[in-house]
Scaffold this active site. Sequence first.
Site, PDB file in Angstrom:
ATOM      1  N   GLN A 350       0.936  -1.264  -0.058  1.00  0.00           N
ATOM      2  CA  GLN A 350       0.058  -0.103   0.108  1.00  0.00           C
ATOM      3  C   GLN A 350       0.883   1.340   0.032  1.00  0.00           C
ATOM      4  OE1 GLN A 350      -0.364  -2.934   1.917  1.00  0.00           O
ATOM      5  NE2 GLN A 350      -2.324  -2.776   2.973  1.00  0.00           N
ATOM      6  N   GLN A 372       0.147  -0.406  -5.835  1.00  0.00           N
ATOM      7  CA  GLN A 372      -1.099  -0.567  -5.062  1.00  0.00           C
ATOM      8  C   GLN A 372      -1.738   0.396  -4.298  1.00  0.00           C
ATOM      9  OE1 GLN A 372      -0.265  -4.260  -2.493  1.00  0.00           O
ATOM     10  NE2 GLN A 372      -2.358  -3.778  -1.450  1.00  0.00           N
ATOM     11  N   ASP A 373      -3.005   0.733  -4.292  1.00  0.00           N
ATOM     12  CA  ASP A 373      -3.535   1.691  -3.554  1.00  0.00           C
ATOM     13  C   ASP A 373      -3.313   3.044  -4.039  1.00  0.00           C
ATOM     14  OD1 ASP A 373      -4.834  -0.172  -2.385  1.00  0.00           O
ATOM     15  OD2 ASP A 373      -4.166   0.176  -0.325  1.00  0.00           O
ATOM     16  N   ASP A 394      -6.065  -2.875  -6.348  1.00  0.00           N
ATOM     17  CA  ASP A 394      -6.958  -1.819  -5.623  1.00  0.00           C
ATOM     18  C   ASP A 394      -6.432  -0.357  -5.935  1.00  0.00           C
ATOM     19  OD1 ASP A 394      -8.089  -4.364  -4.817  1.00  0.00           O
ATOM     20  OD2 ASP A 394      -7.073  -4.099  -2.700  1.00  0.00           O
ATOM     21  N   ARG A 462     -12.776  -5.636  -6.977  1.00  0.00           N
ATOM     22  CA  ARG A 462     -13.301  -6.562  -6.133  1.00  0.00           C
ATOM     23  C   ARG A 462     -14.051  -6.017  -4.796  1.00  0.00           C
ATOM     24  NH1 ARG A 462      -7.702  -8.817  -2.859  1.00  0.00           N
ATOM     25  NH2 ARG A 462      -6.831  -6.998  -2.698  1.00  0.00           N
TER      26      ARG A 462
END
Length: 524
Positions: A350, A372-373, A394, A462
């Site tokens: 993250q 990520q993120d 994500d 998701r």
Amino acid sequence: MVNKAAIGGFSAILLVAAVIGVVAVTTRSGSHGASGDNLTSTSKSISALCGPAVYKDLCEQTLSSINETSTVGDIVRAAVHVIVGEVQYANQTAHELHKEAKGPIDNDGFEFCNELLVDAGEQLAAILSIADDGHRLDDFIAWLSMVLSYRTNCLASVESQDLNARLTTALQNTTELTDNAIGIISAIGSFAKELNLDLNITLDGATTTASRRLLSHENYPSWIPAADRKLLAAHSSISFHARPNAVVAKDGSGQFTTINAALKAMPKTYRGRYVIYVKAGLYKEKVIVTKDKPNLLIYGDGPRKTIVTGRLNYAEGVGTYLTSTFSVLAPGFIARSMGFMNTAGPQGHQAVALRLGADAAVLYNCRIDGFQDSFYPQSGRHFVRNCVISGTIDFIFGVSAVVIQNSLIIVRRPMDHQFNTVTAHGRDNSNEKNGIVIQNCRIVPDRNLFPDRFKIPSYLGRPWKRYSTTVVMESLLGDLIRPEGWHEWDGGYALNTLYYAEYNNRGPGANTGKSQLEGLSCDQ
């Protein structure tokens, strides 16, 4: 022809008495021999207002003080005031639990919780201060949804199972009362429509006097003021339309050499938009637009020329929200022609480039680059147009209502044995009003992923939380998107409560015929 009520403010209506009439008419038309005496009662109107509520007994208890002379403001205050004490209790509990936290991640998490619960109290106070303004129902619902989003983001930041469970319990009443309040205010709007009142009330971005409609490629959400729409629509240099109050330049040709210095010098009170122009350059600084700096417009020389960059990341022991290179905690923020970057790479896990933690932010012609993120629209309502967003897992995530329009979404190469998910929305309550909408965009692989785009799975999203809500529409989906489209979070988690939809997309990744998620709503 029914005469519409011409009044100066919705609060002038004795709503409970009006709702009794609606309930009476509806019940009489749908029953045989119903007693009118049993219908014209305050309890009937309370039941009607609590119709959308999940926790109905609690809702009726909350509204027990209202009567036939109650106005909209009275009902809004009754629904919201009870939440205030619960938020204060939850904040006090979070402070106590923080003392038991071990490790940097949970410490960061509790700091985040304390910050968010203060924000929740301020949102509730804002609603109470204008509760009599029935034209602000849409804002009330959005701000209450933000209170629920604060709860979700808070709990997601505390990793200790024991501490998380105890904090969840402390937040339970806040959650239930806020969810109910959204339902009550939604019911007020529904009854206004049924009573045919010409009040120009806005709900979910559309007026109640017209049917709800999709946003066209050239329109803006209703909460963006007309002056800002003109500003955003200008295709020539923005400097002709927004004279800067401050200029930032690394080479010393401006008033400041850092963005933080320009923000620090911003007046405590300022009418209208405060404008900061950031000249081309790579600005290695962690920037936080604090909540006392609302209505800020920051613009650069282009998203590849004016770049704010950092590399804080979870793998090095930093809580996710603190990894953000650029954070916005003040409402009414606009960024144009800026780049926001986190260079931690996929091994950093993250690592946020841009976090939007306040209502009504707009991004135009910007870049958000990370892995990520990378883009964290944490809470509130946001609009993103003509931008580039890149990442891996994500990489568009949060608990906000965000529309991403006319933009390029680039899926990057993750670490080996990982898969890509474009979105992870976190709606956790049924009445909450938020979701991610991707409209008229292109979703494509970057050049490093391209050779292995069939080996490394890539999905549209998701479900991070139970009521995850995401719509991908009128967009071009590259062949990297797997035929099943979406991925589970954890087995069967949330598959019967989420809402995922695909509408009128095109390209090799747009086929919806092979979705494997049971309970998935997937419209083509």
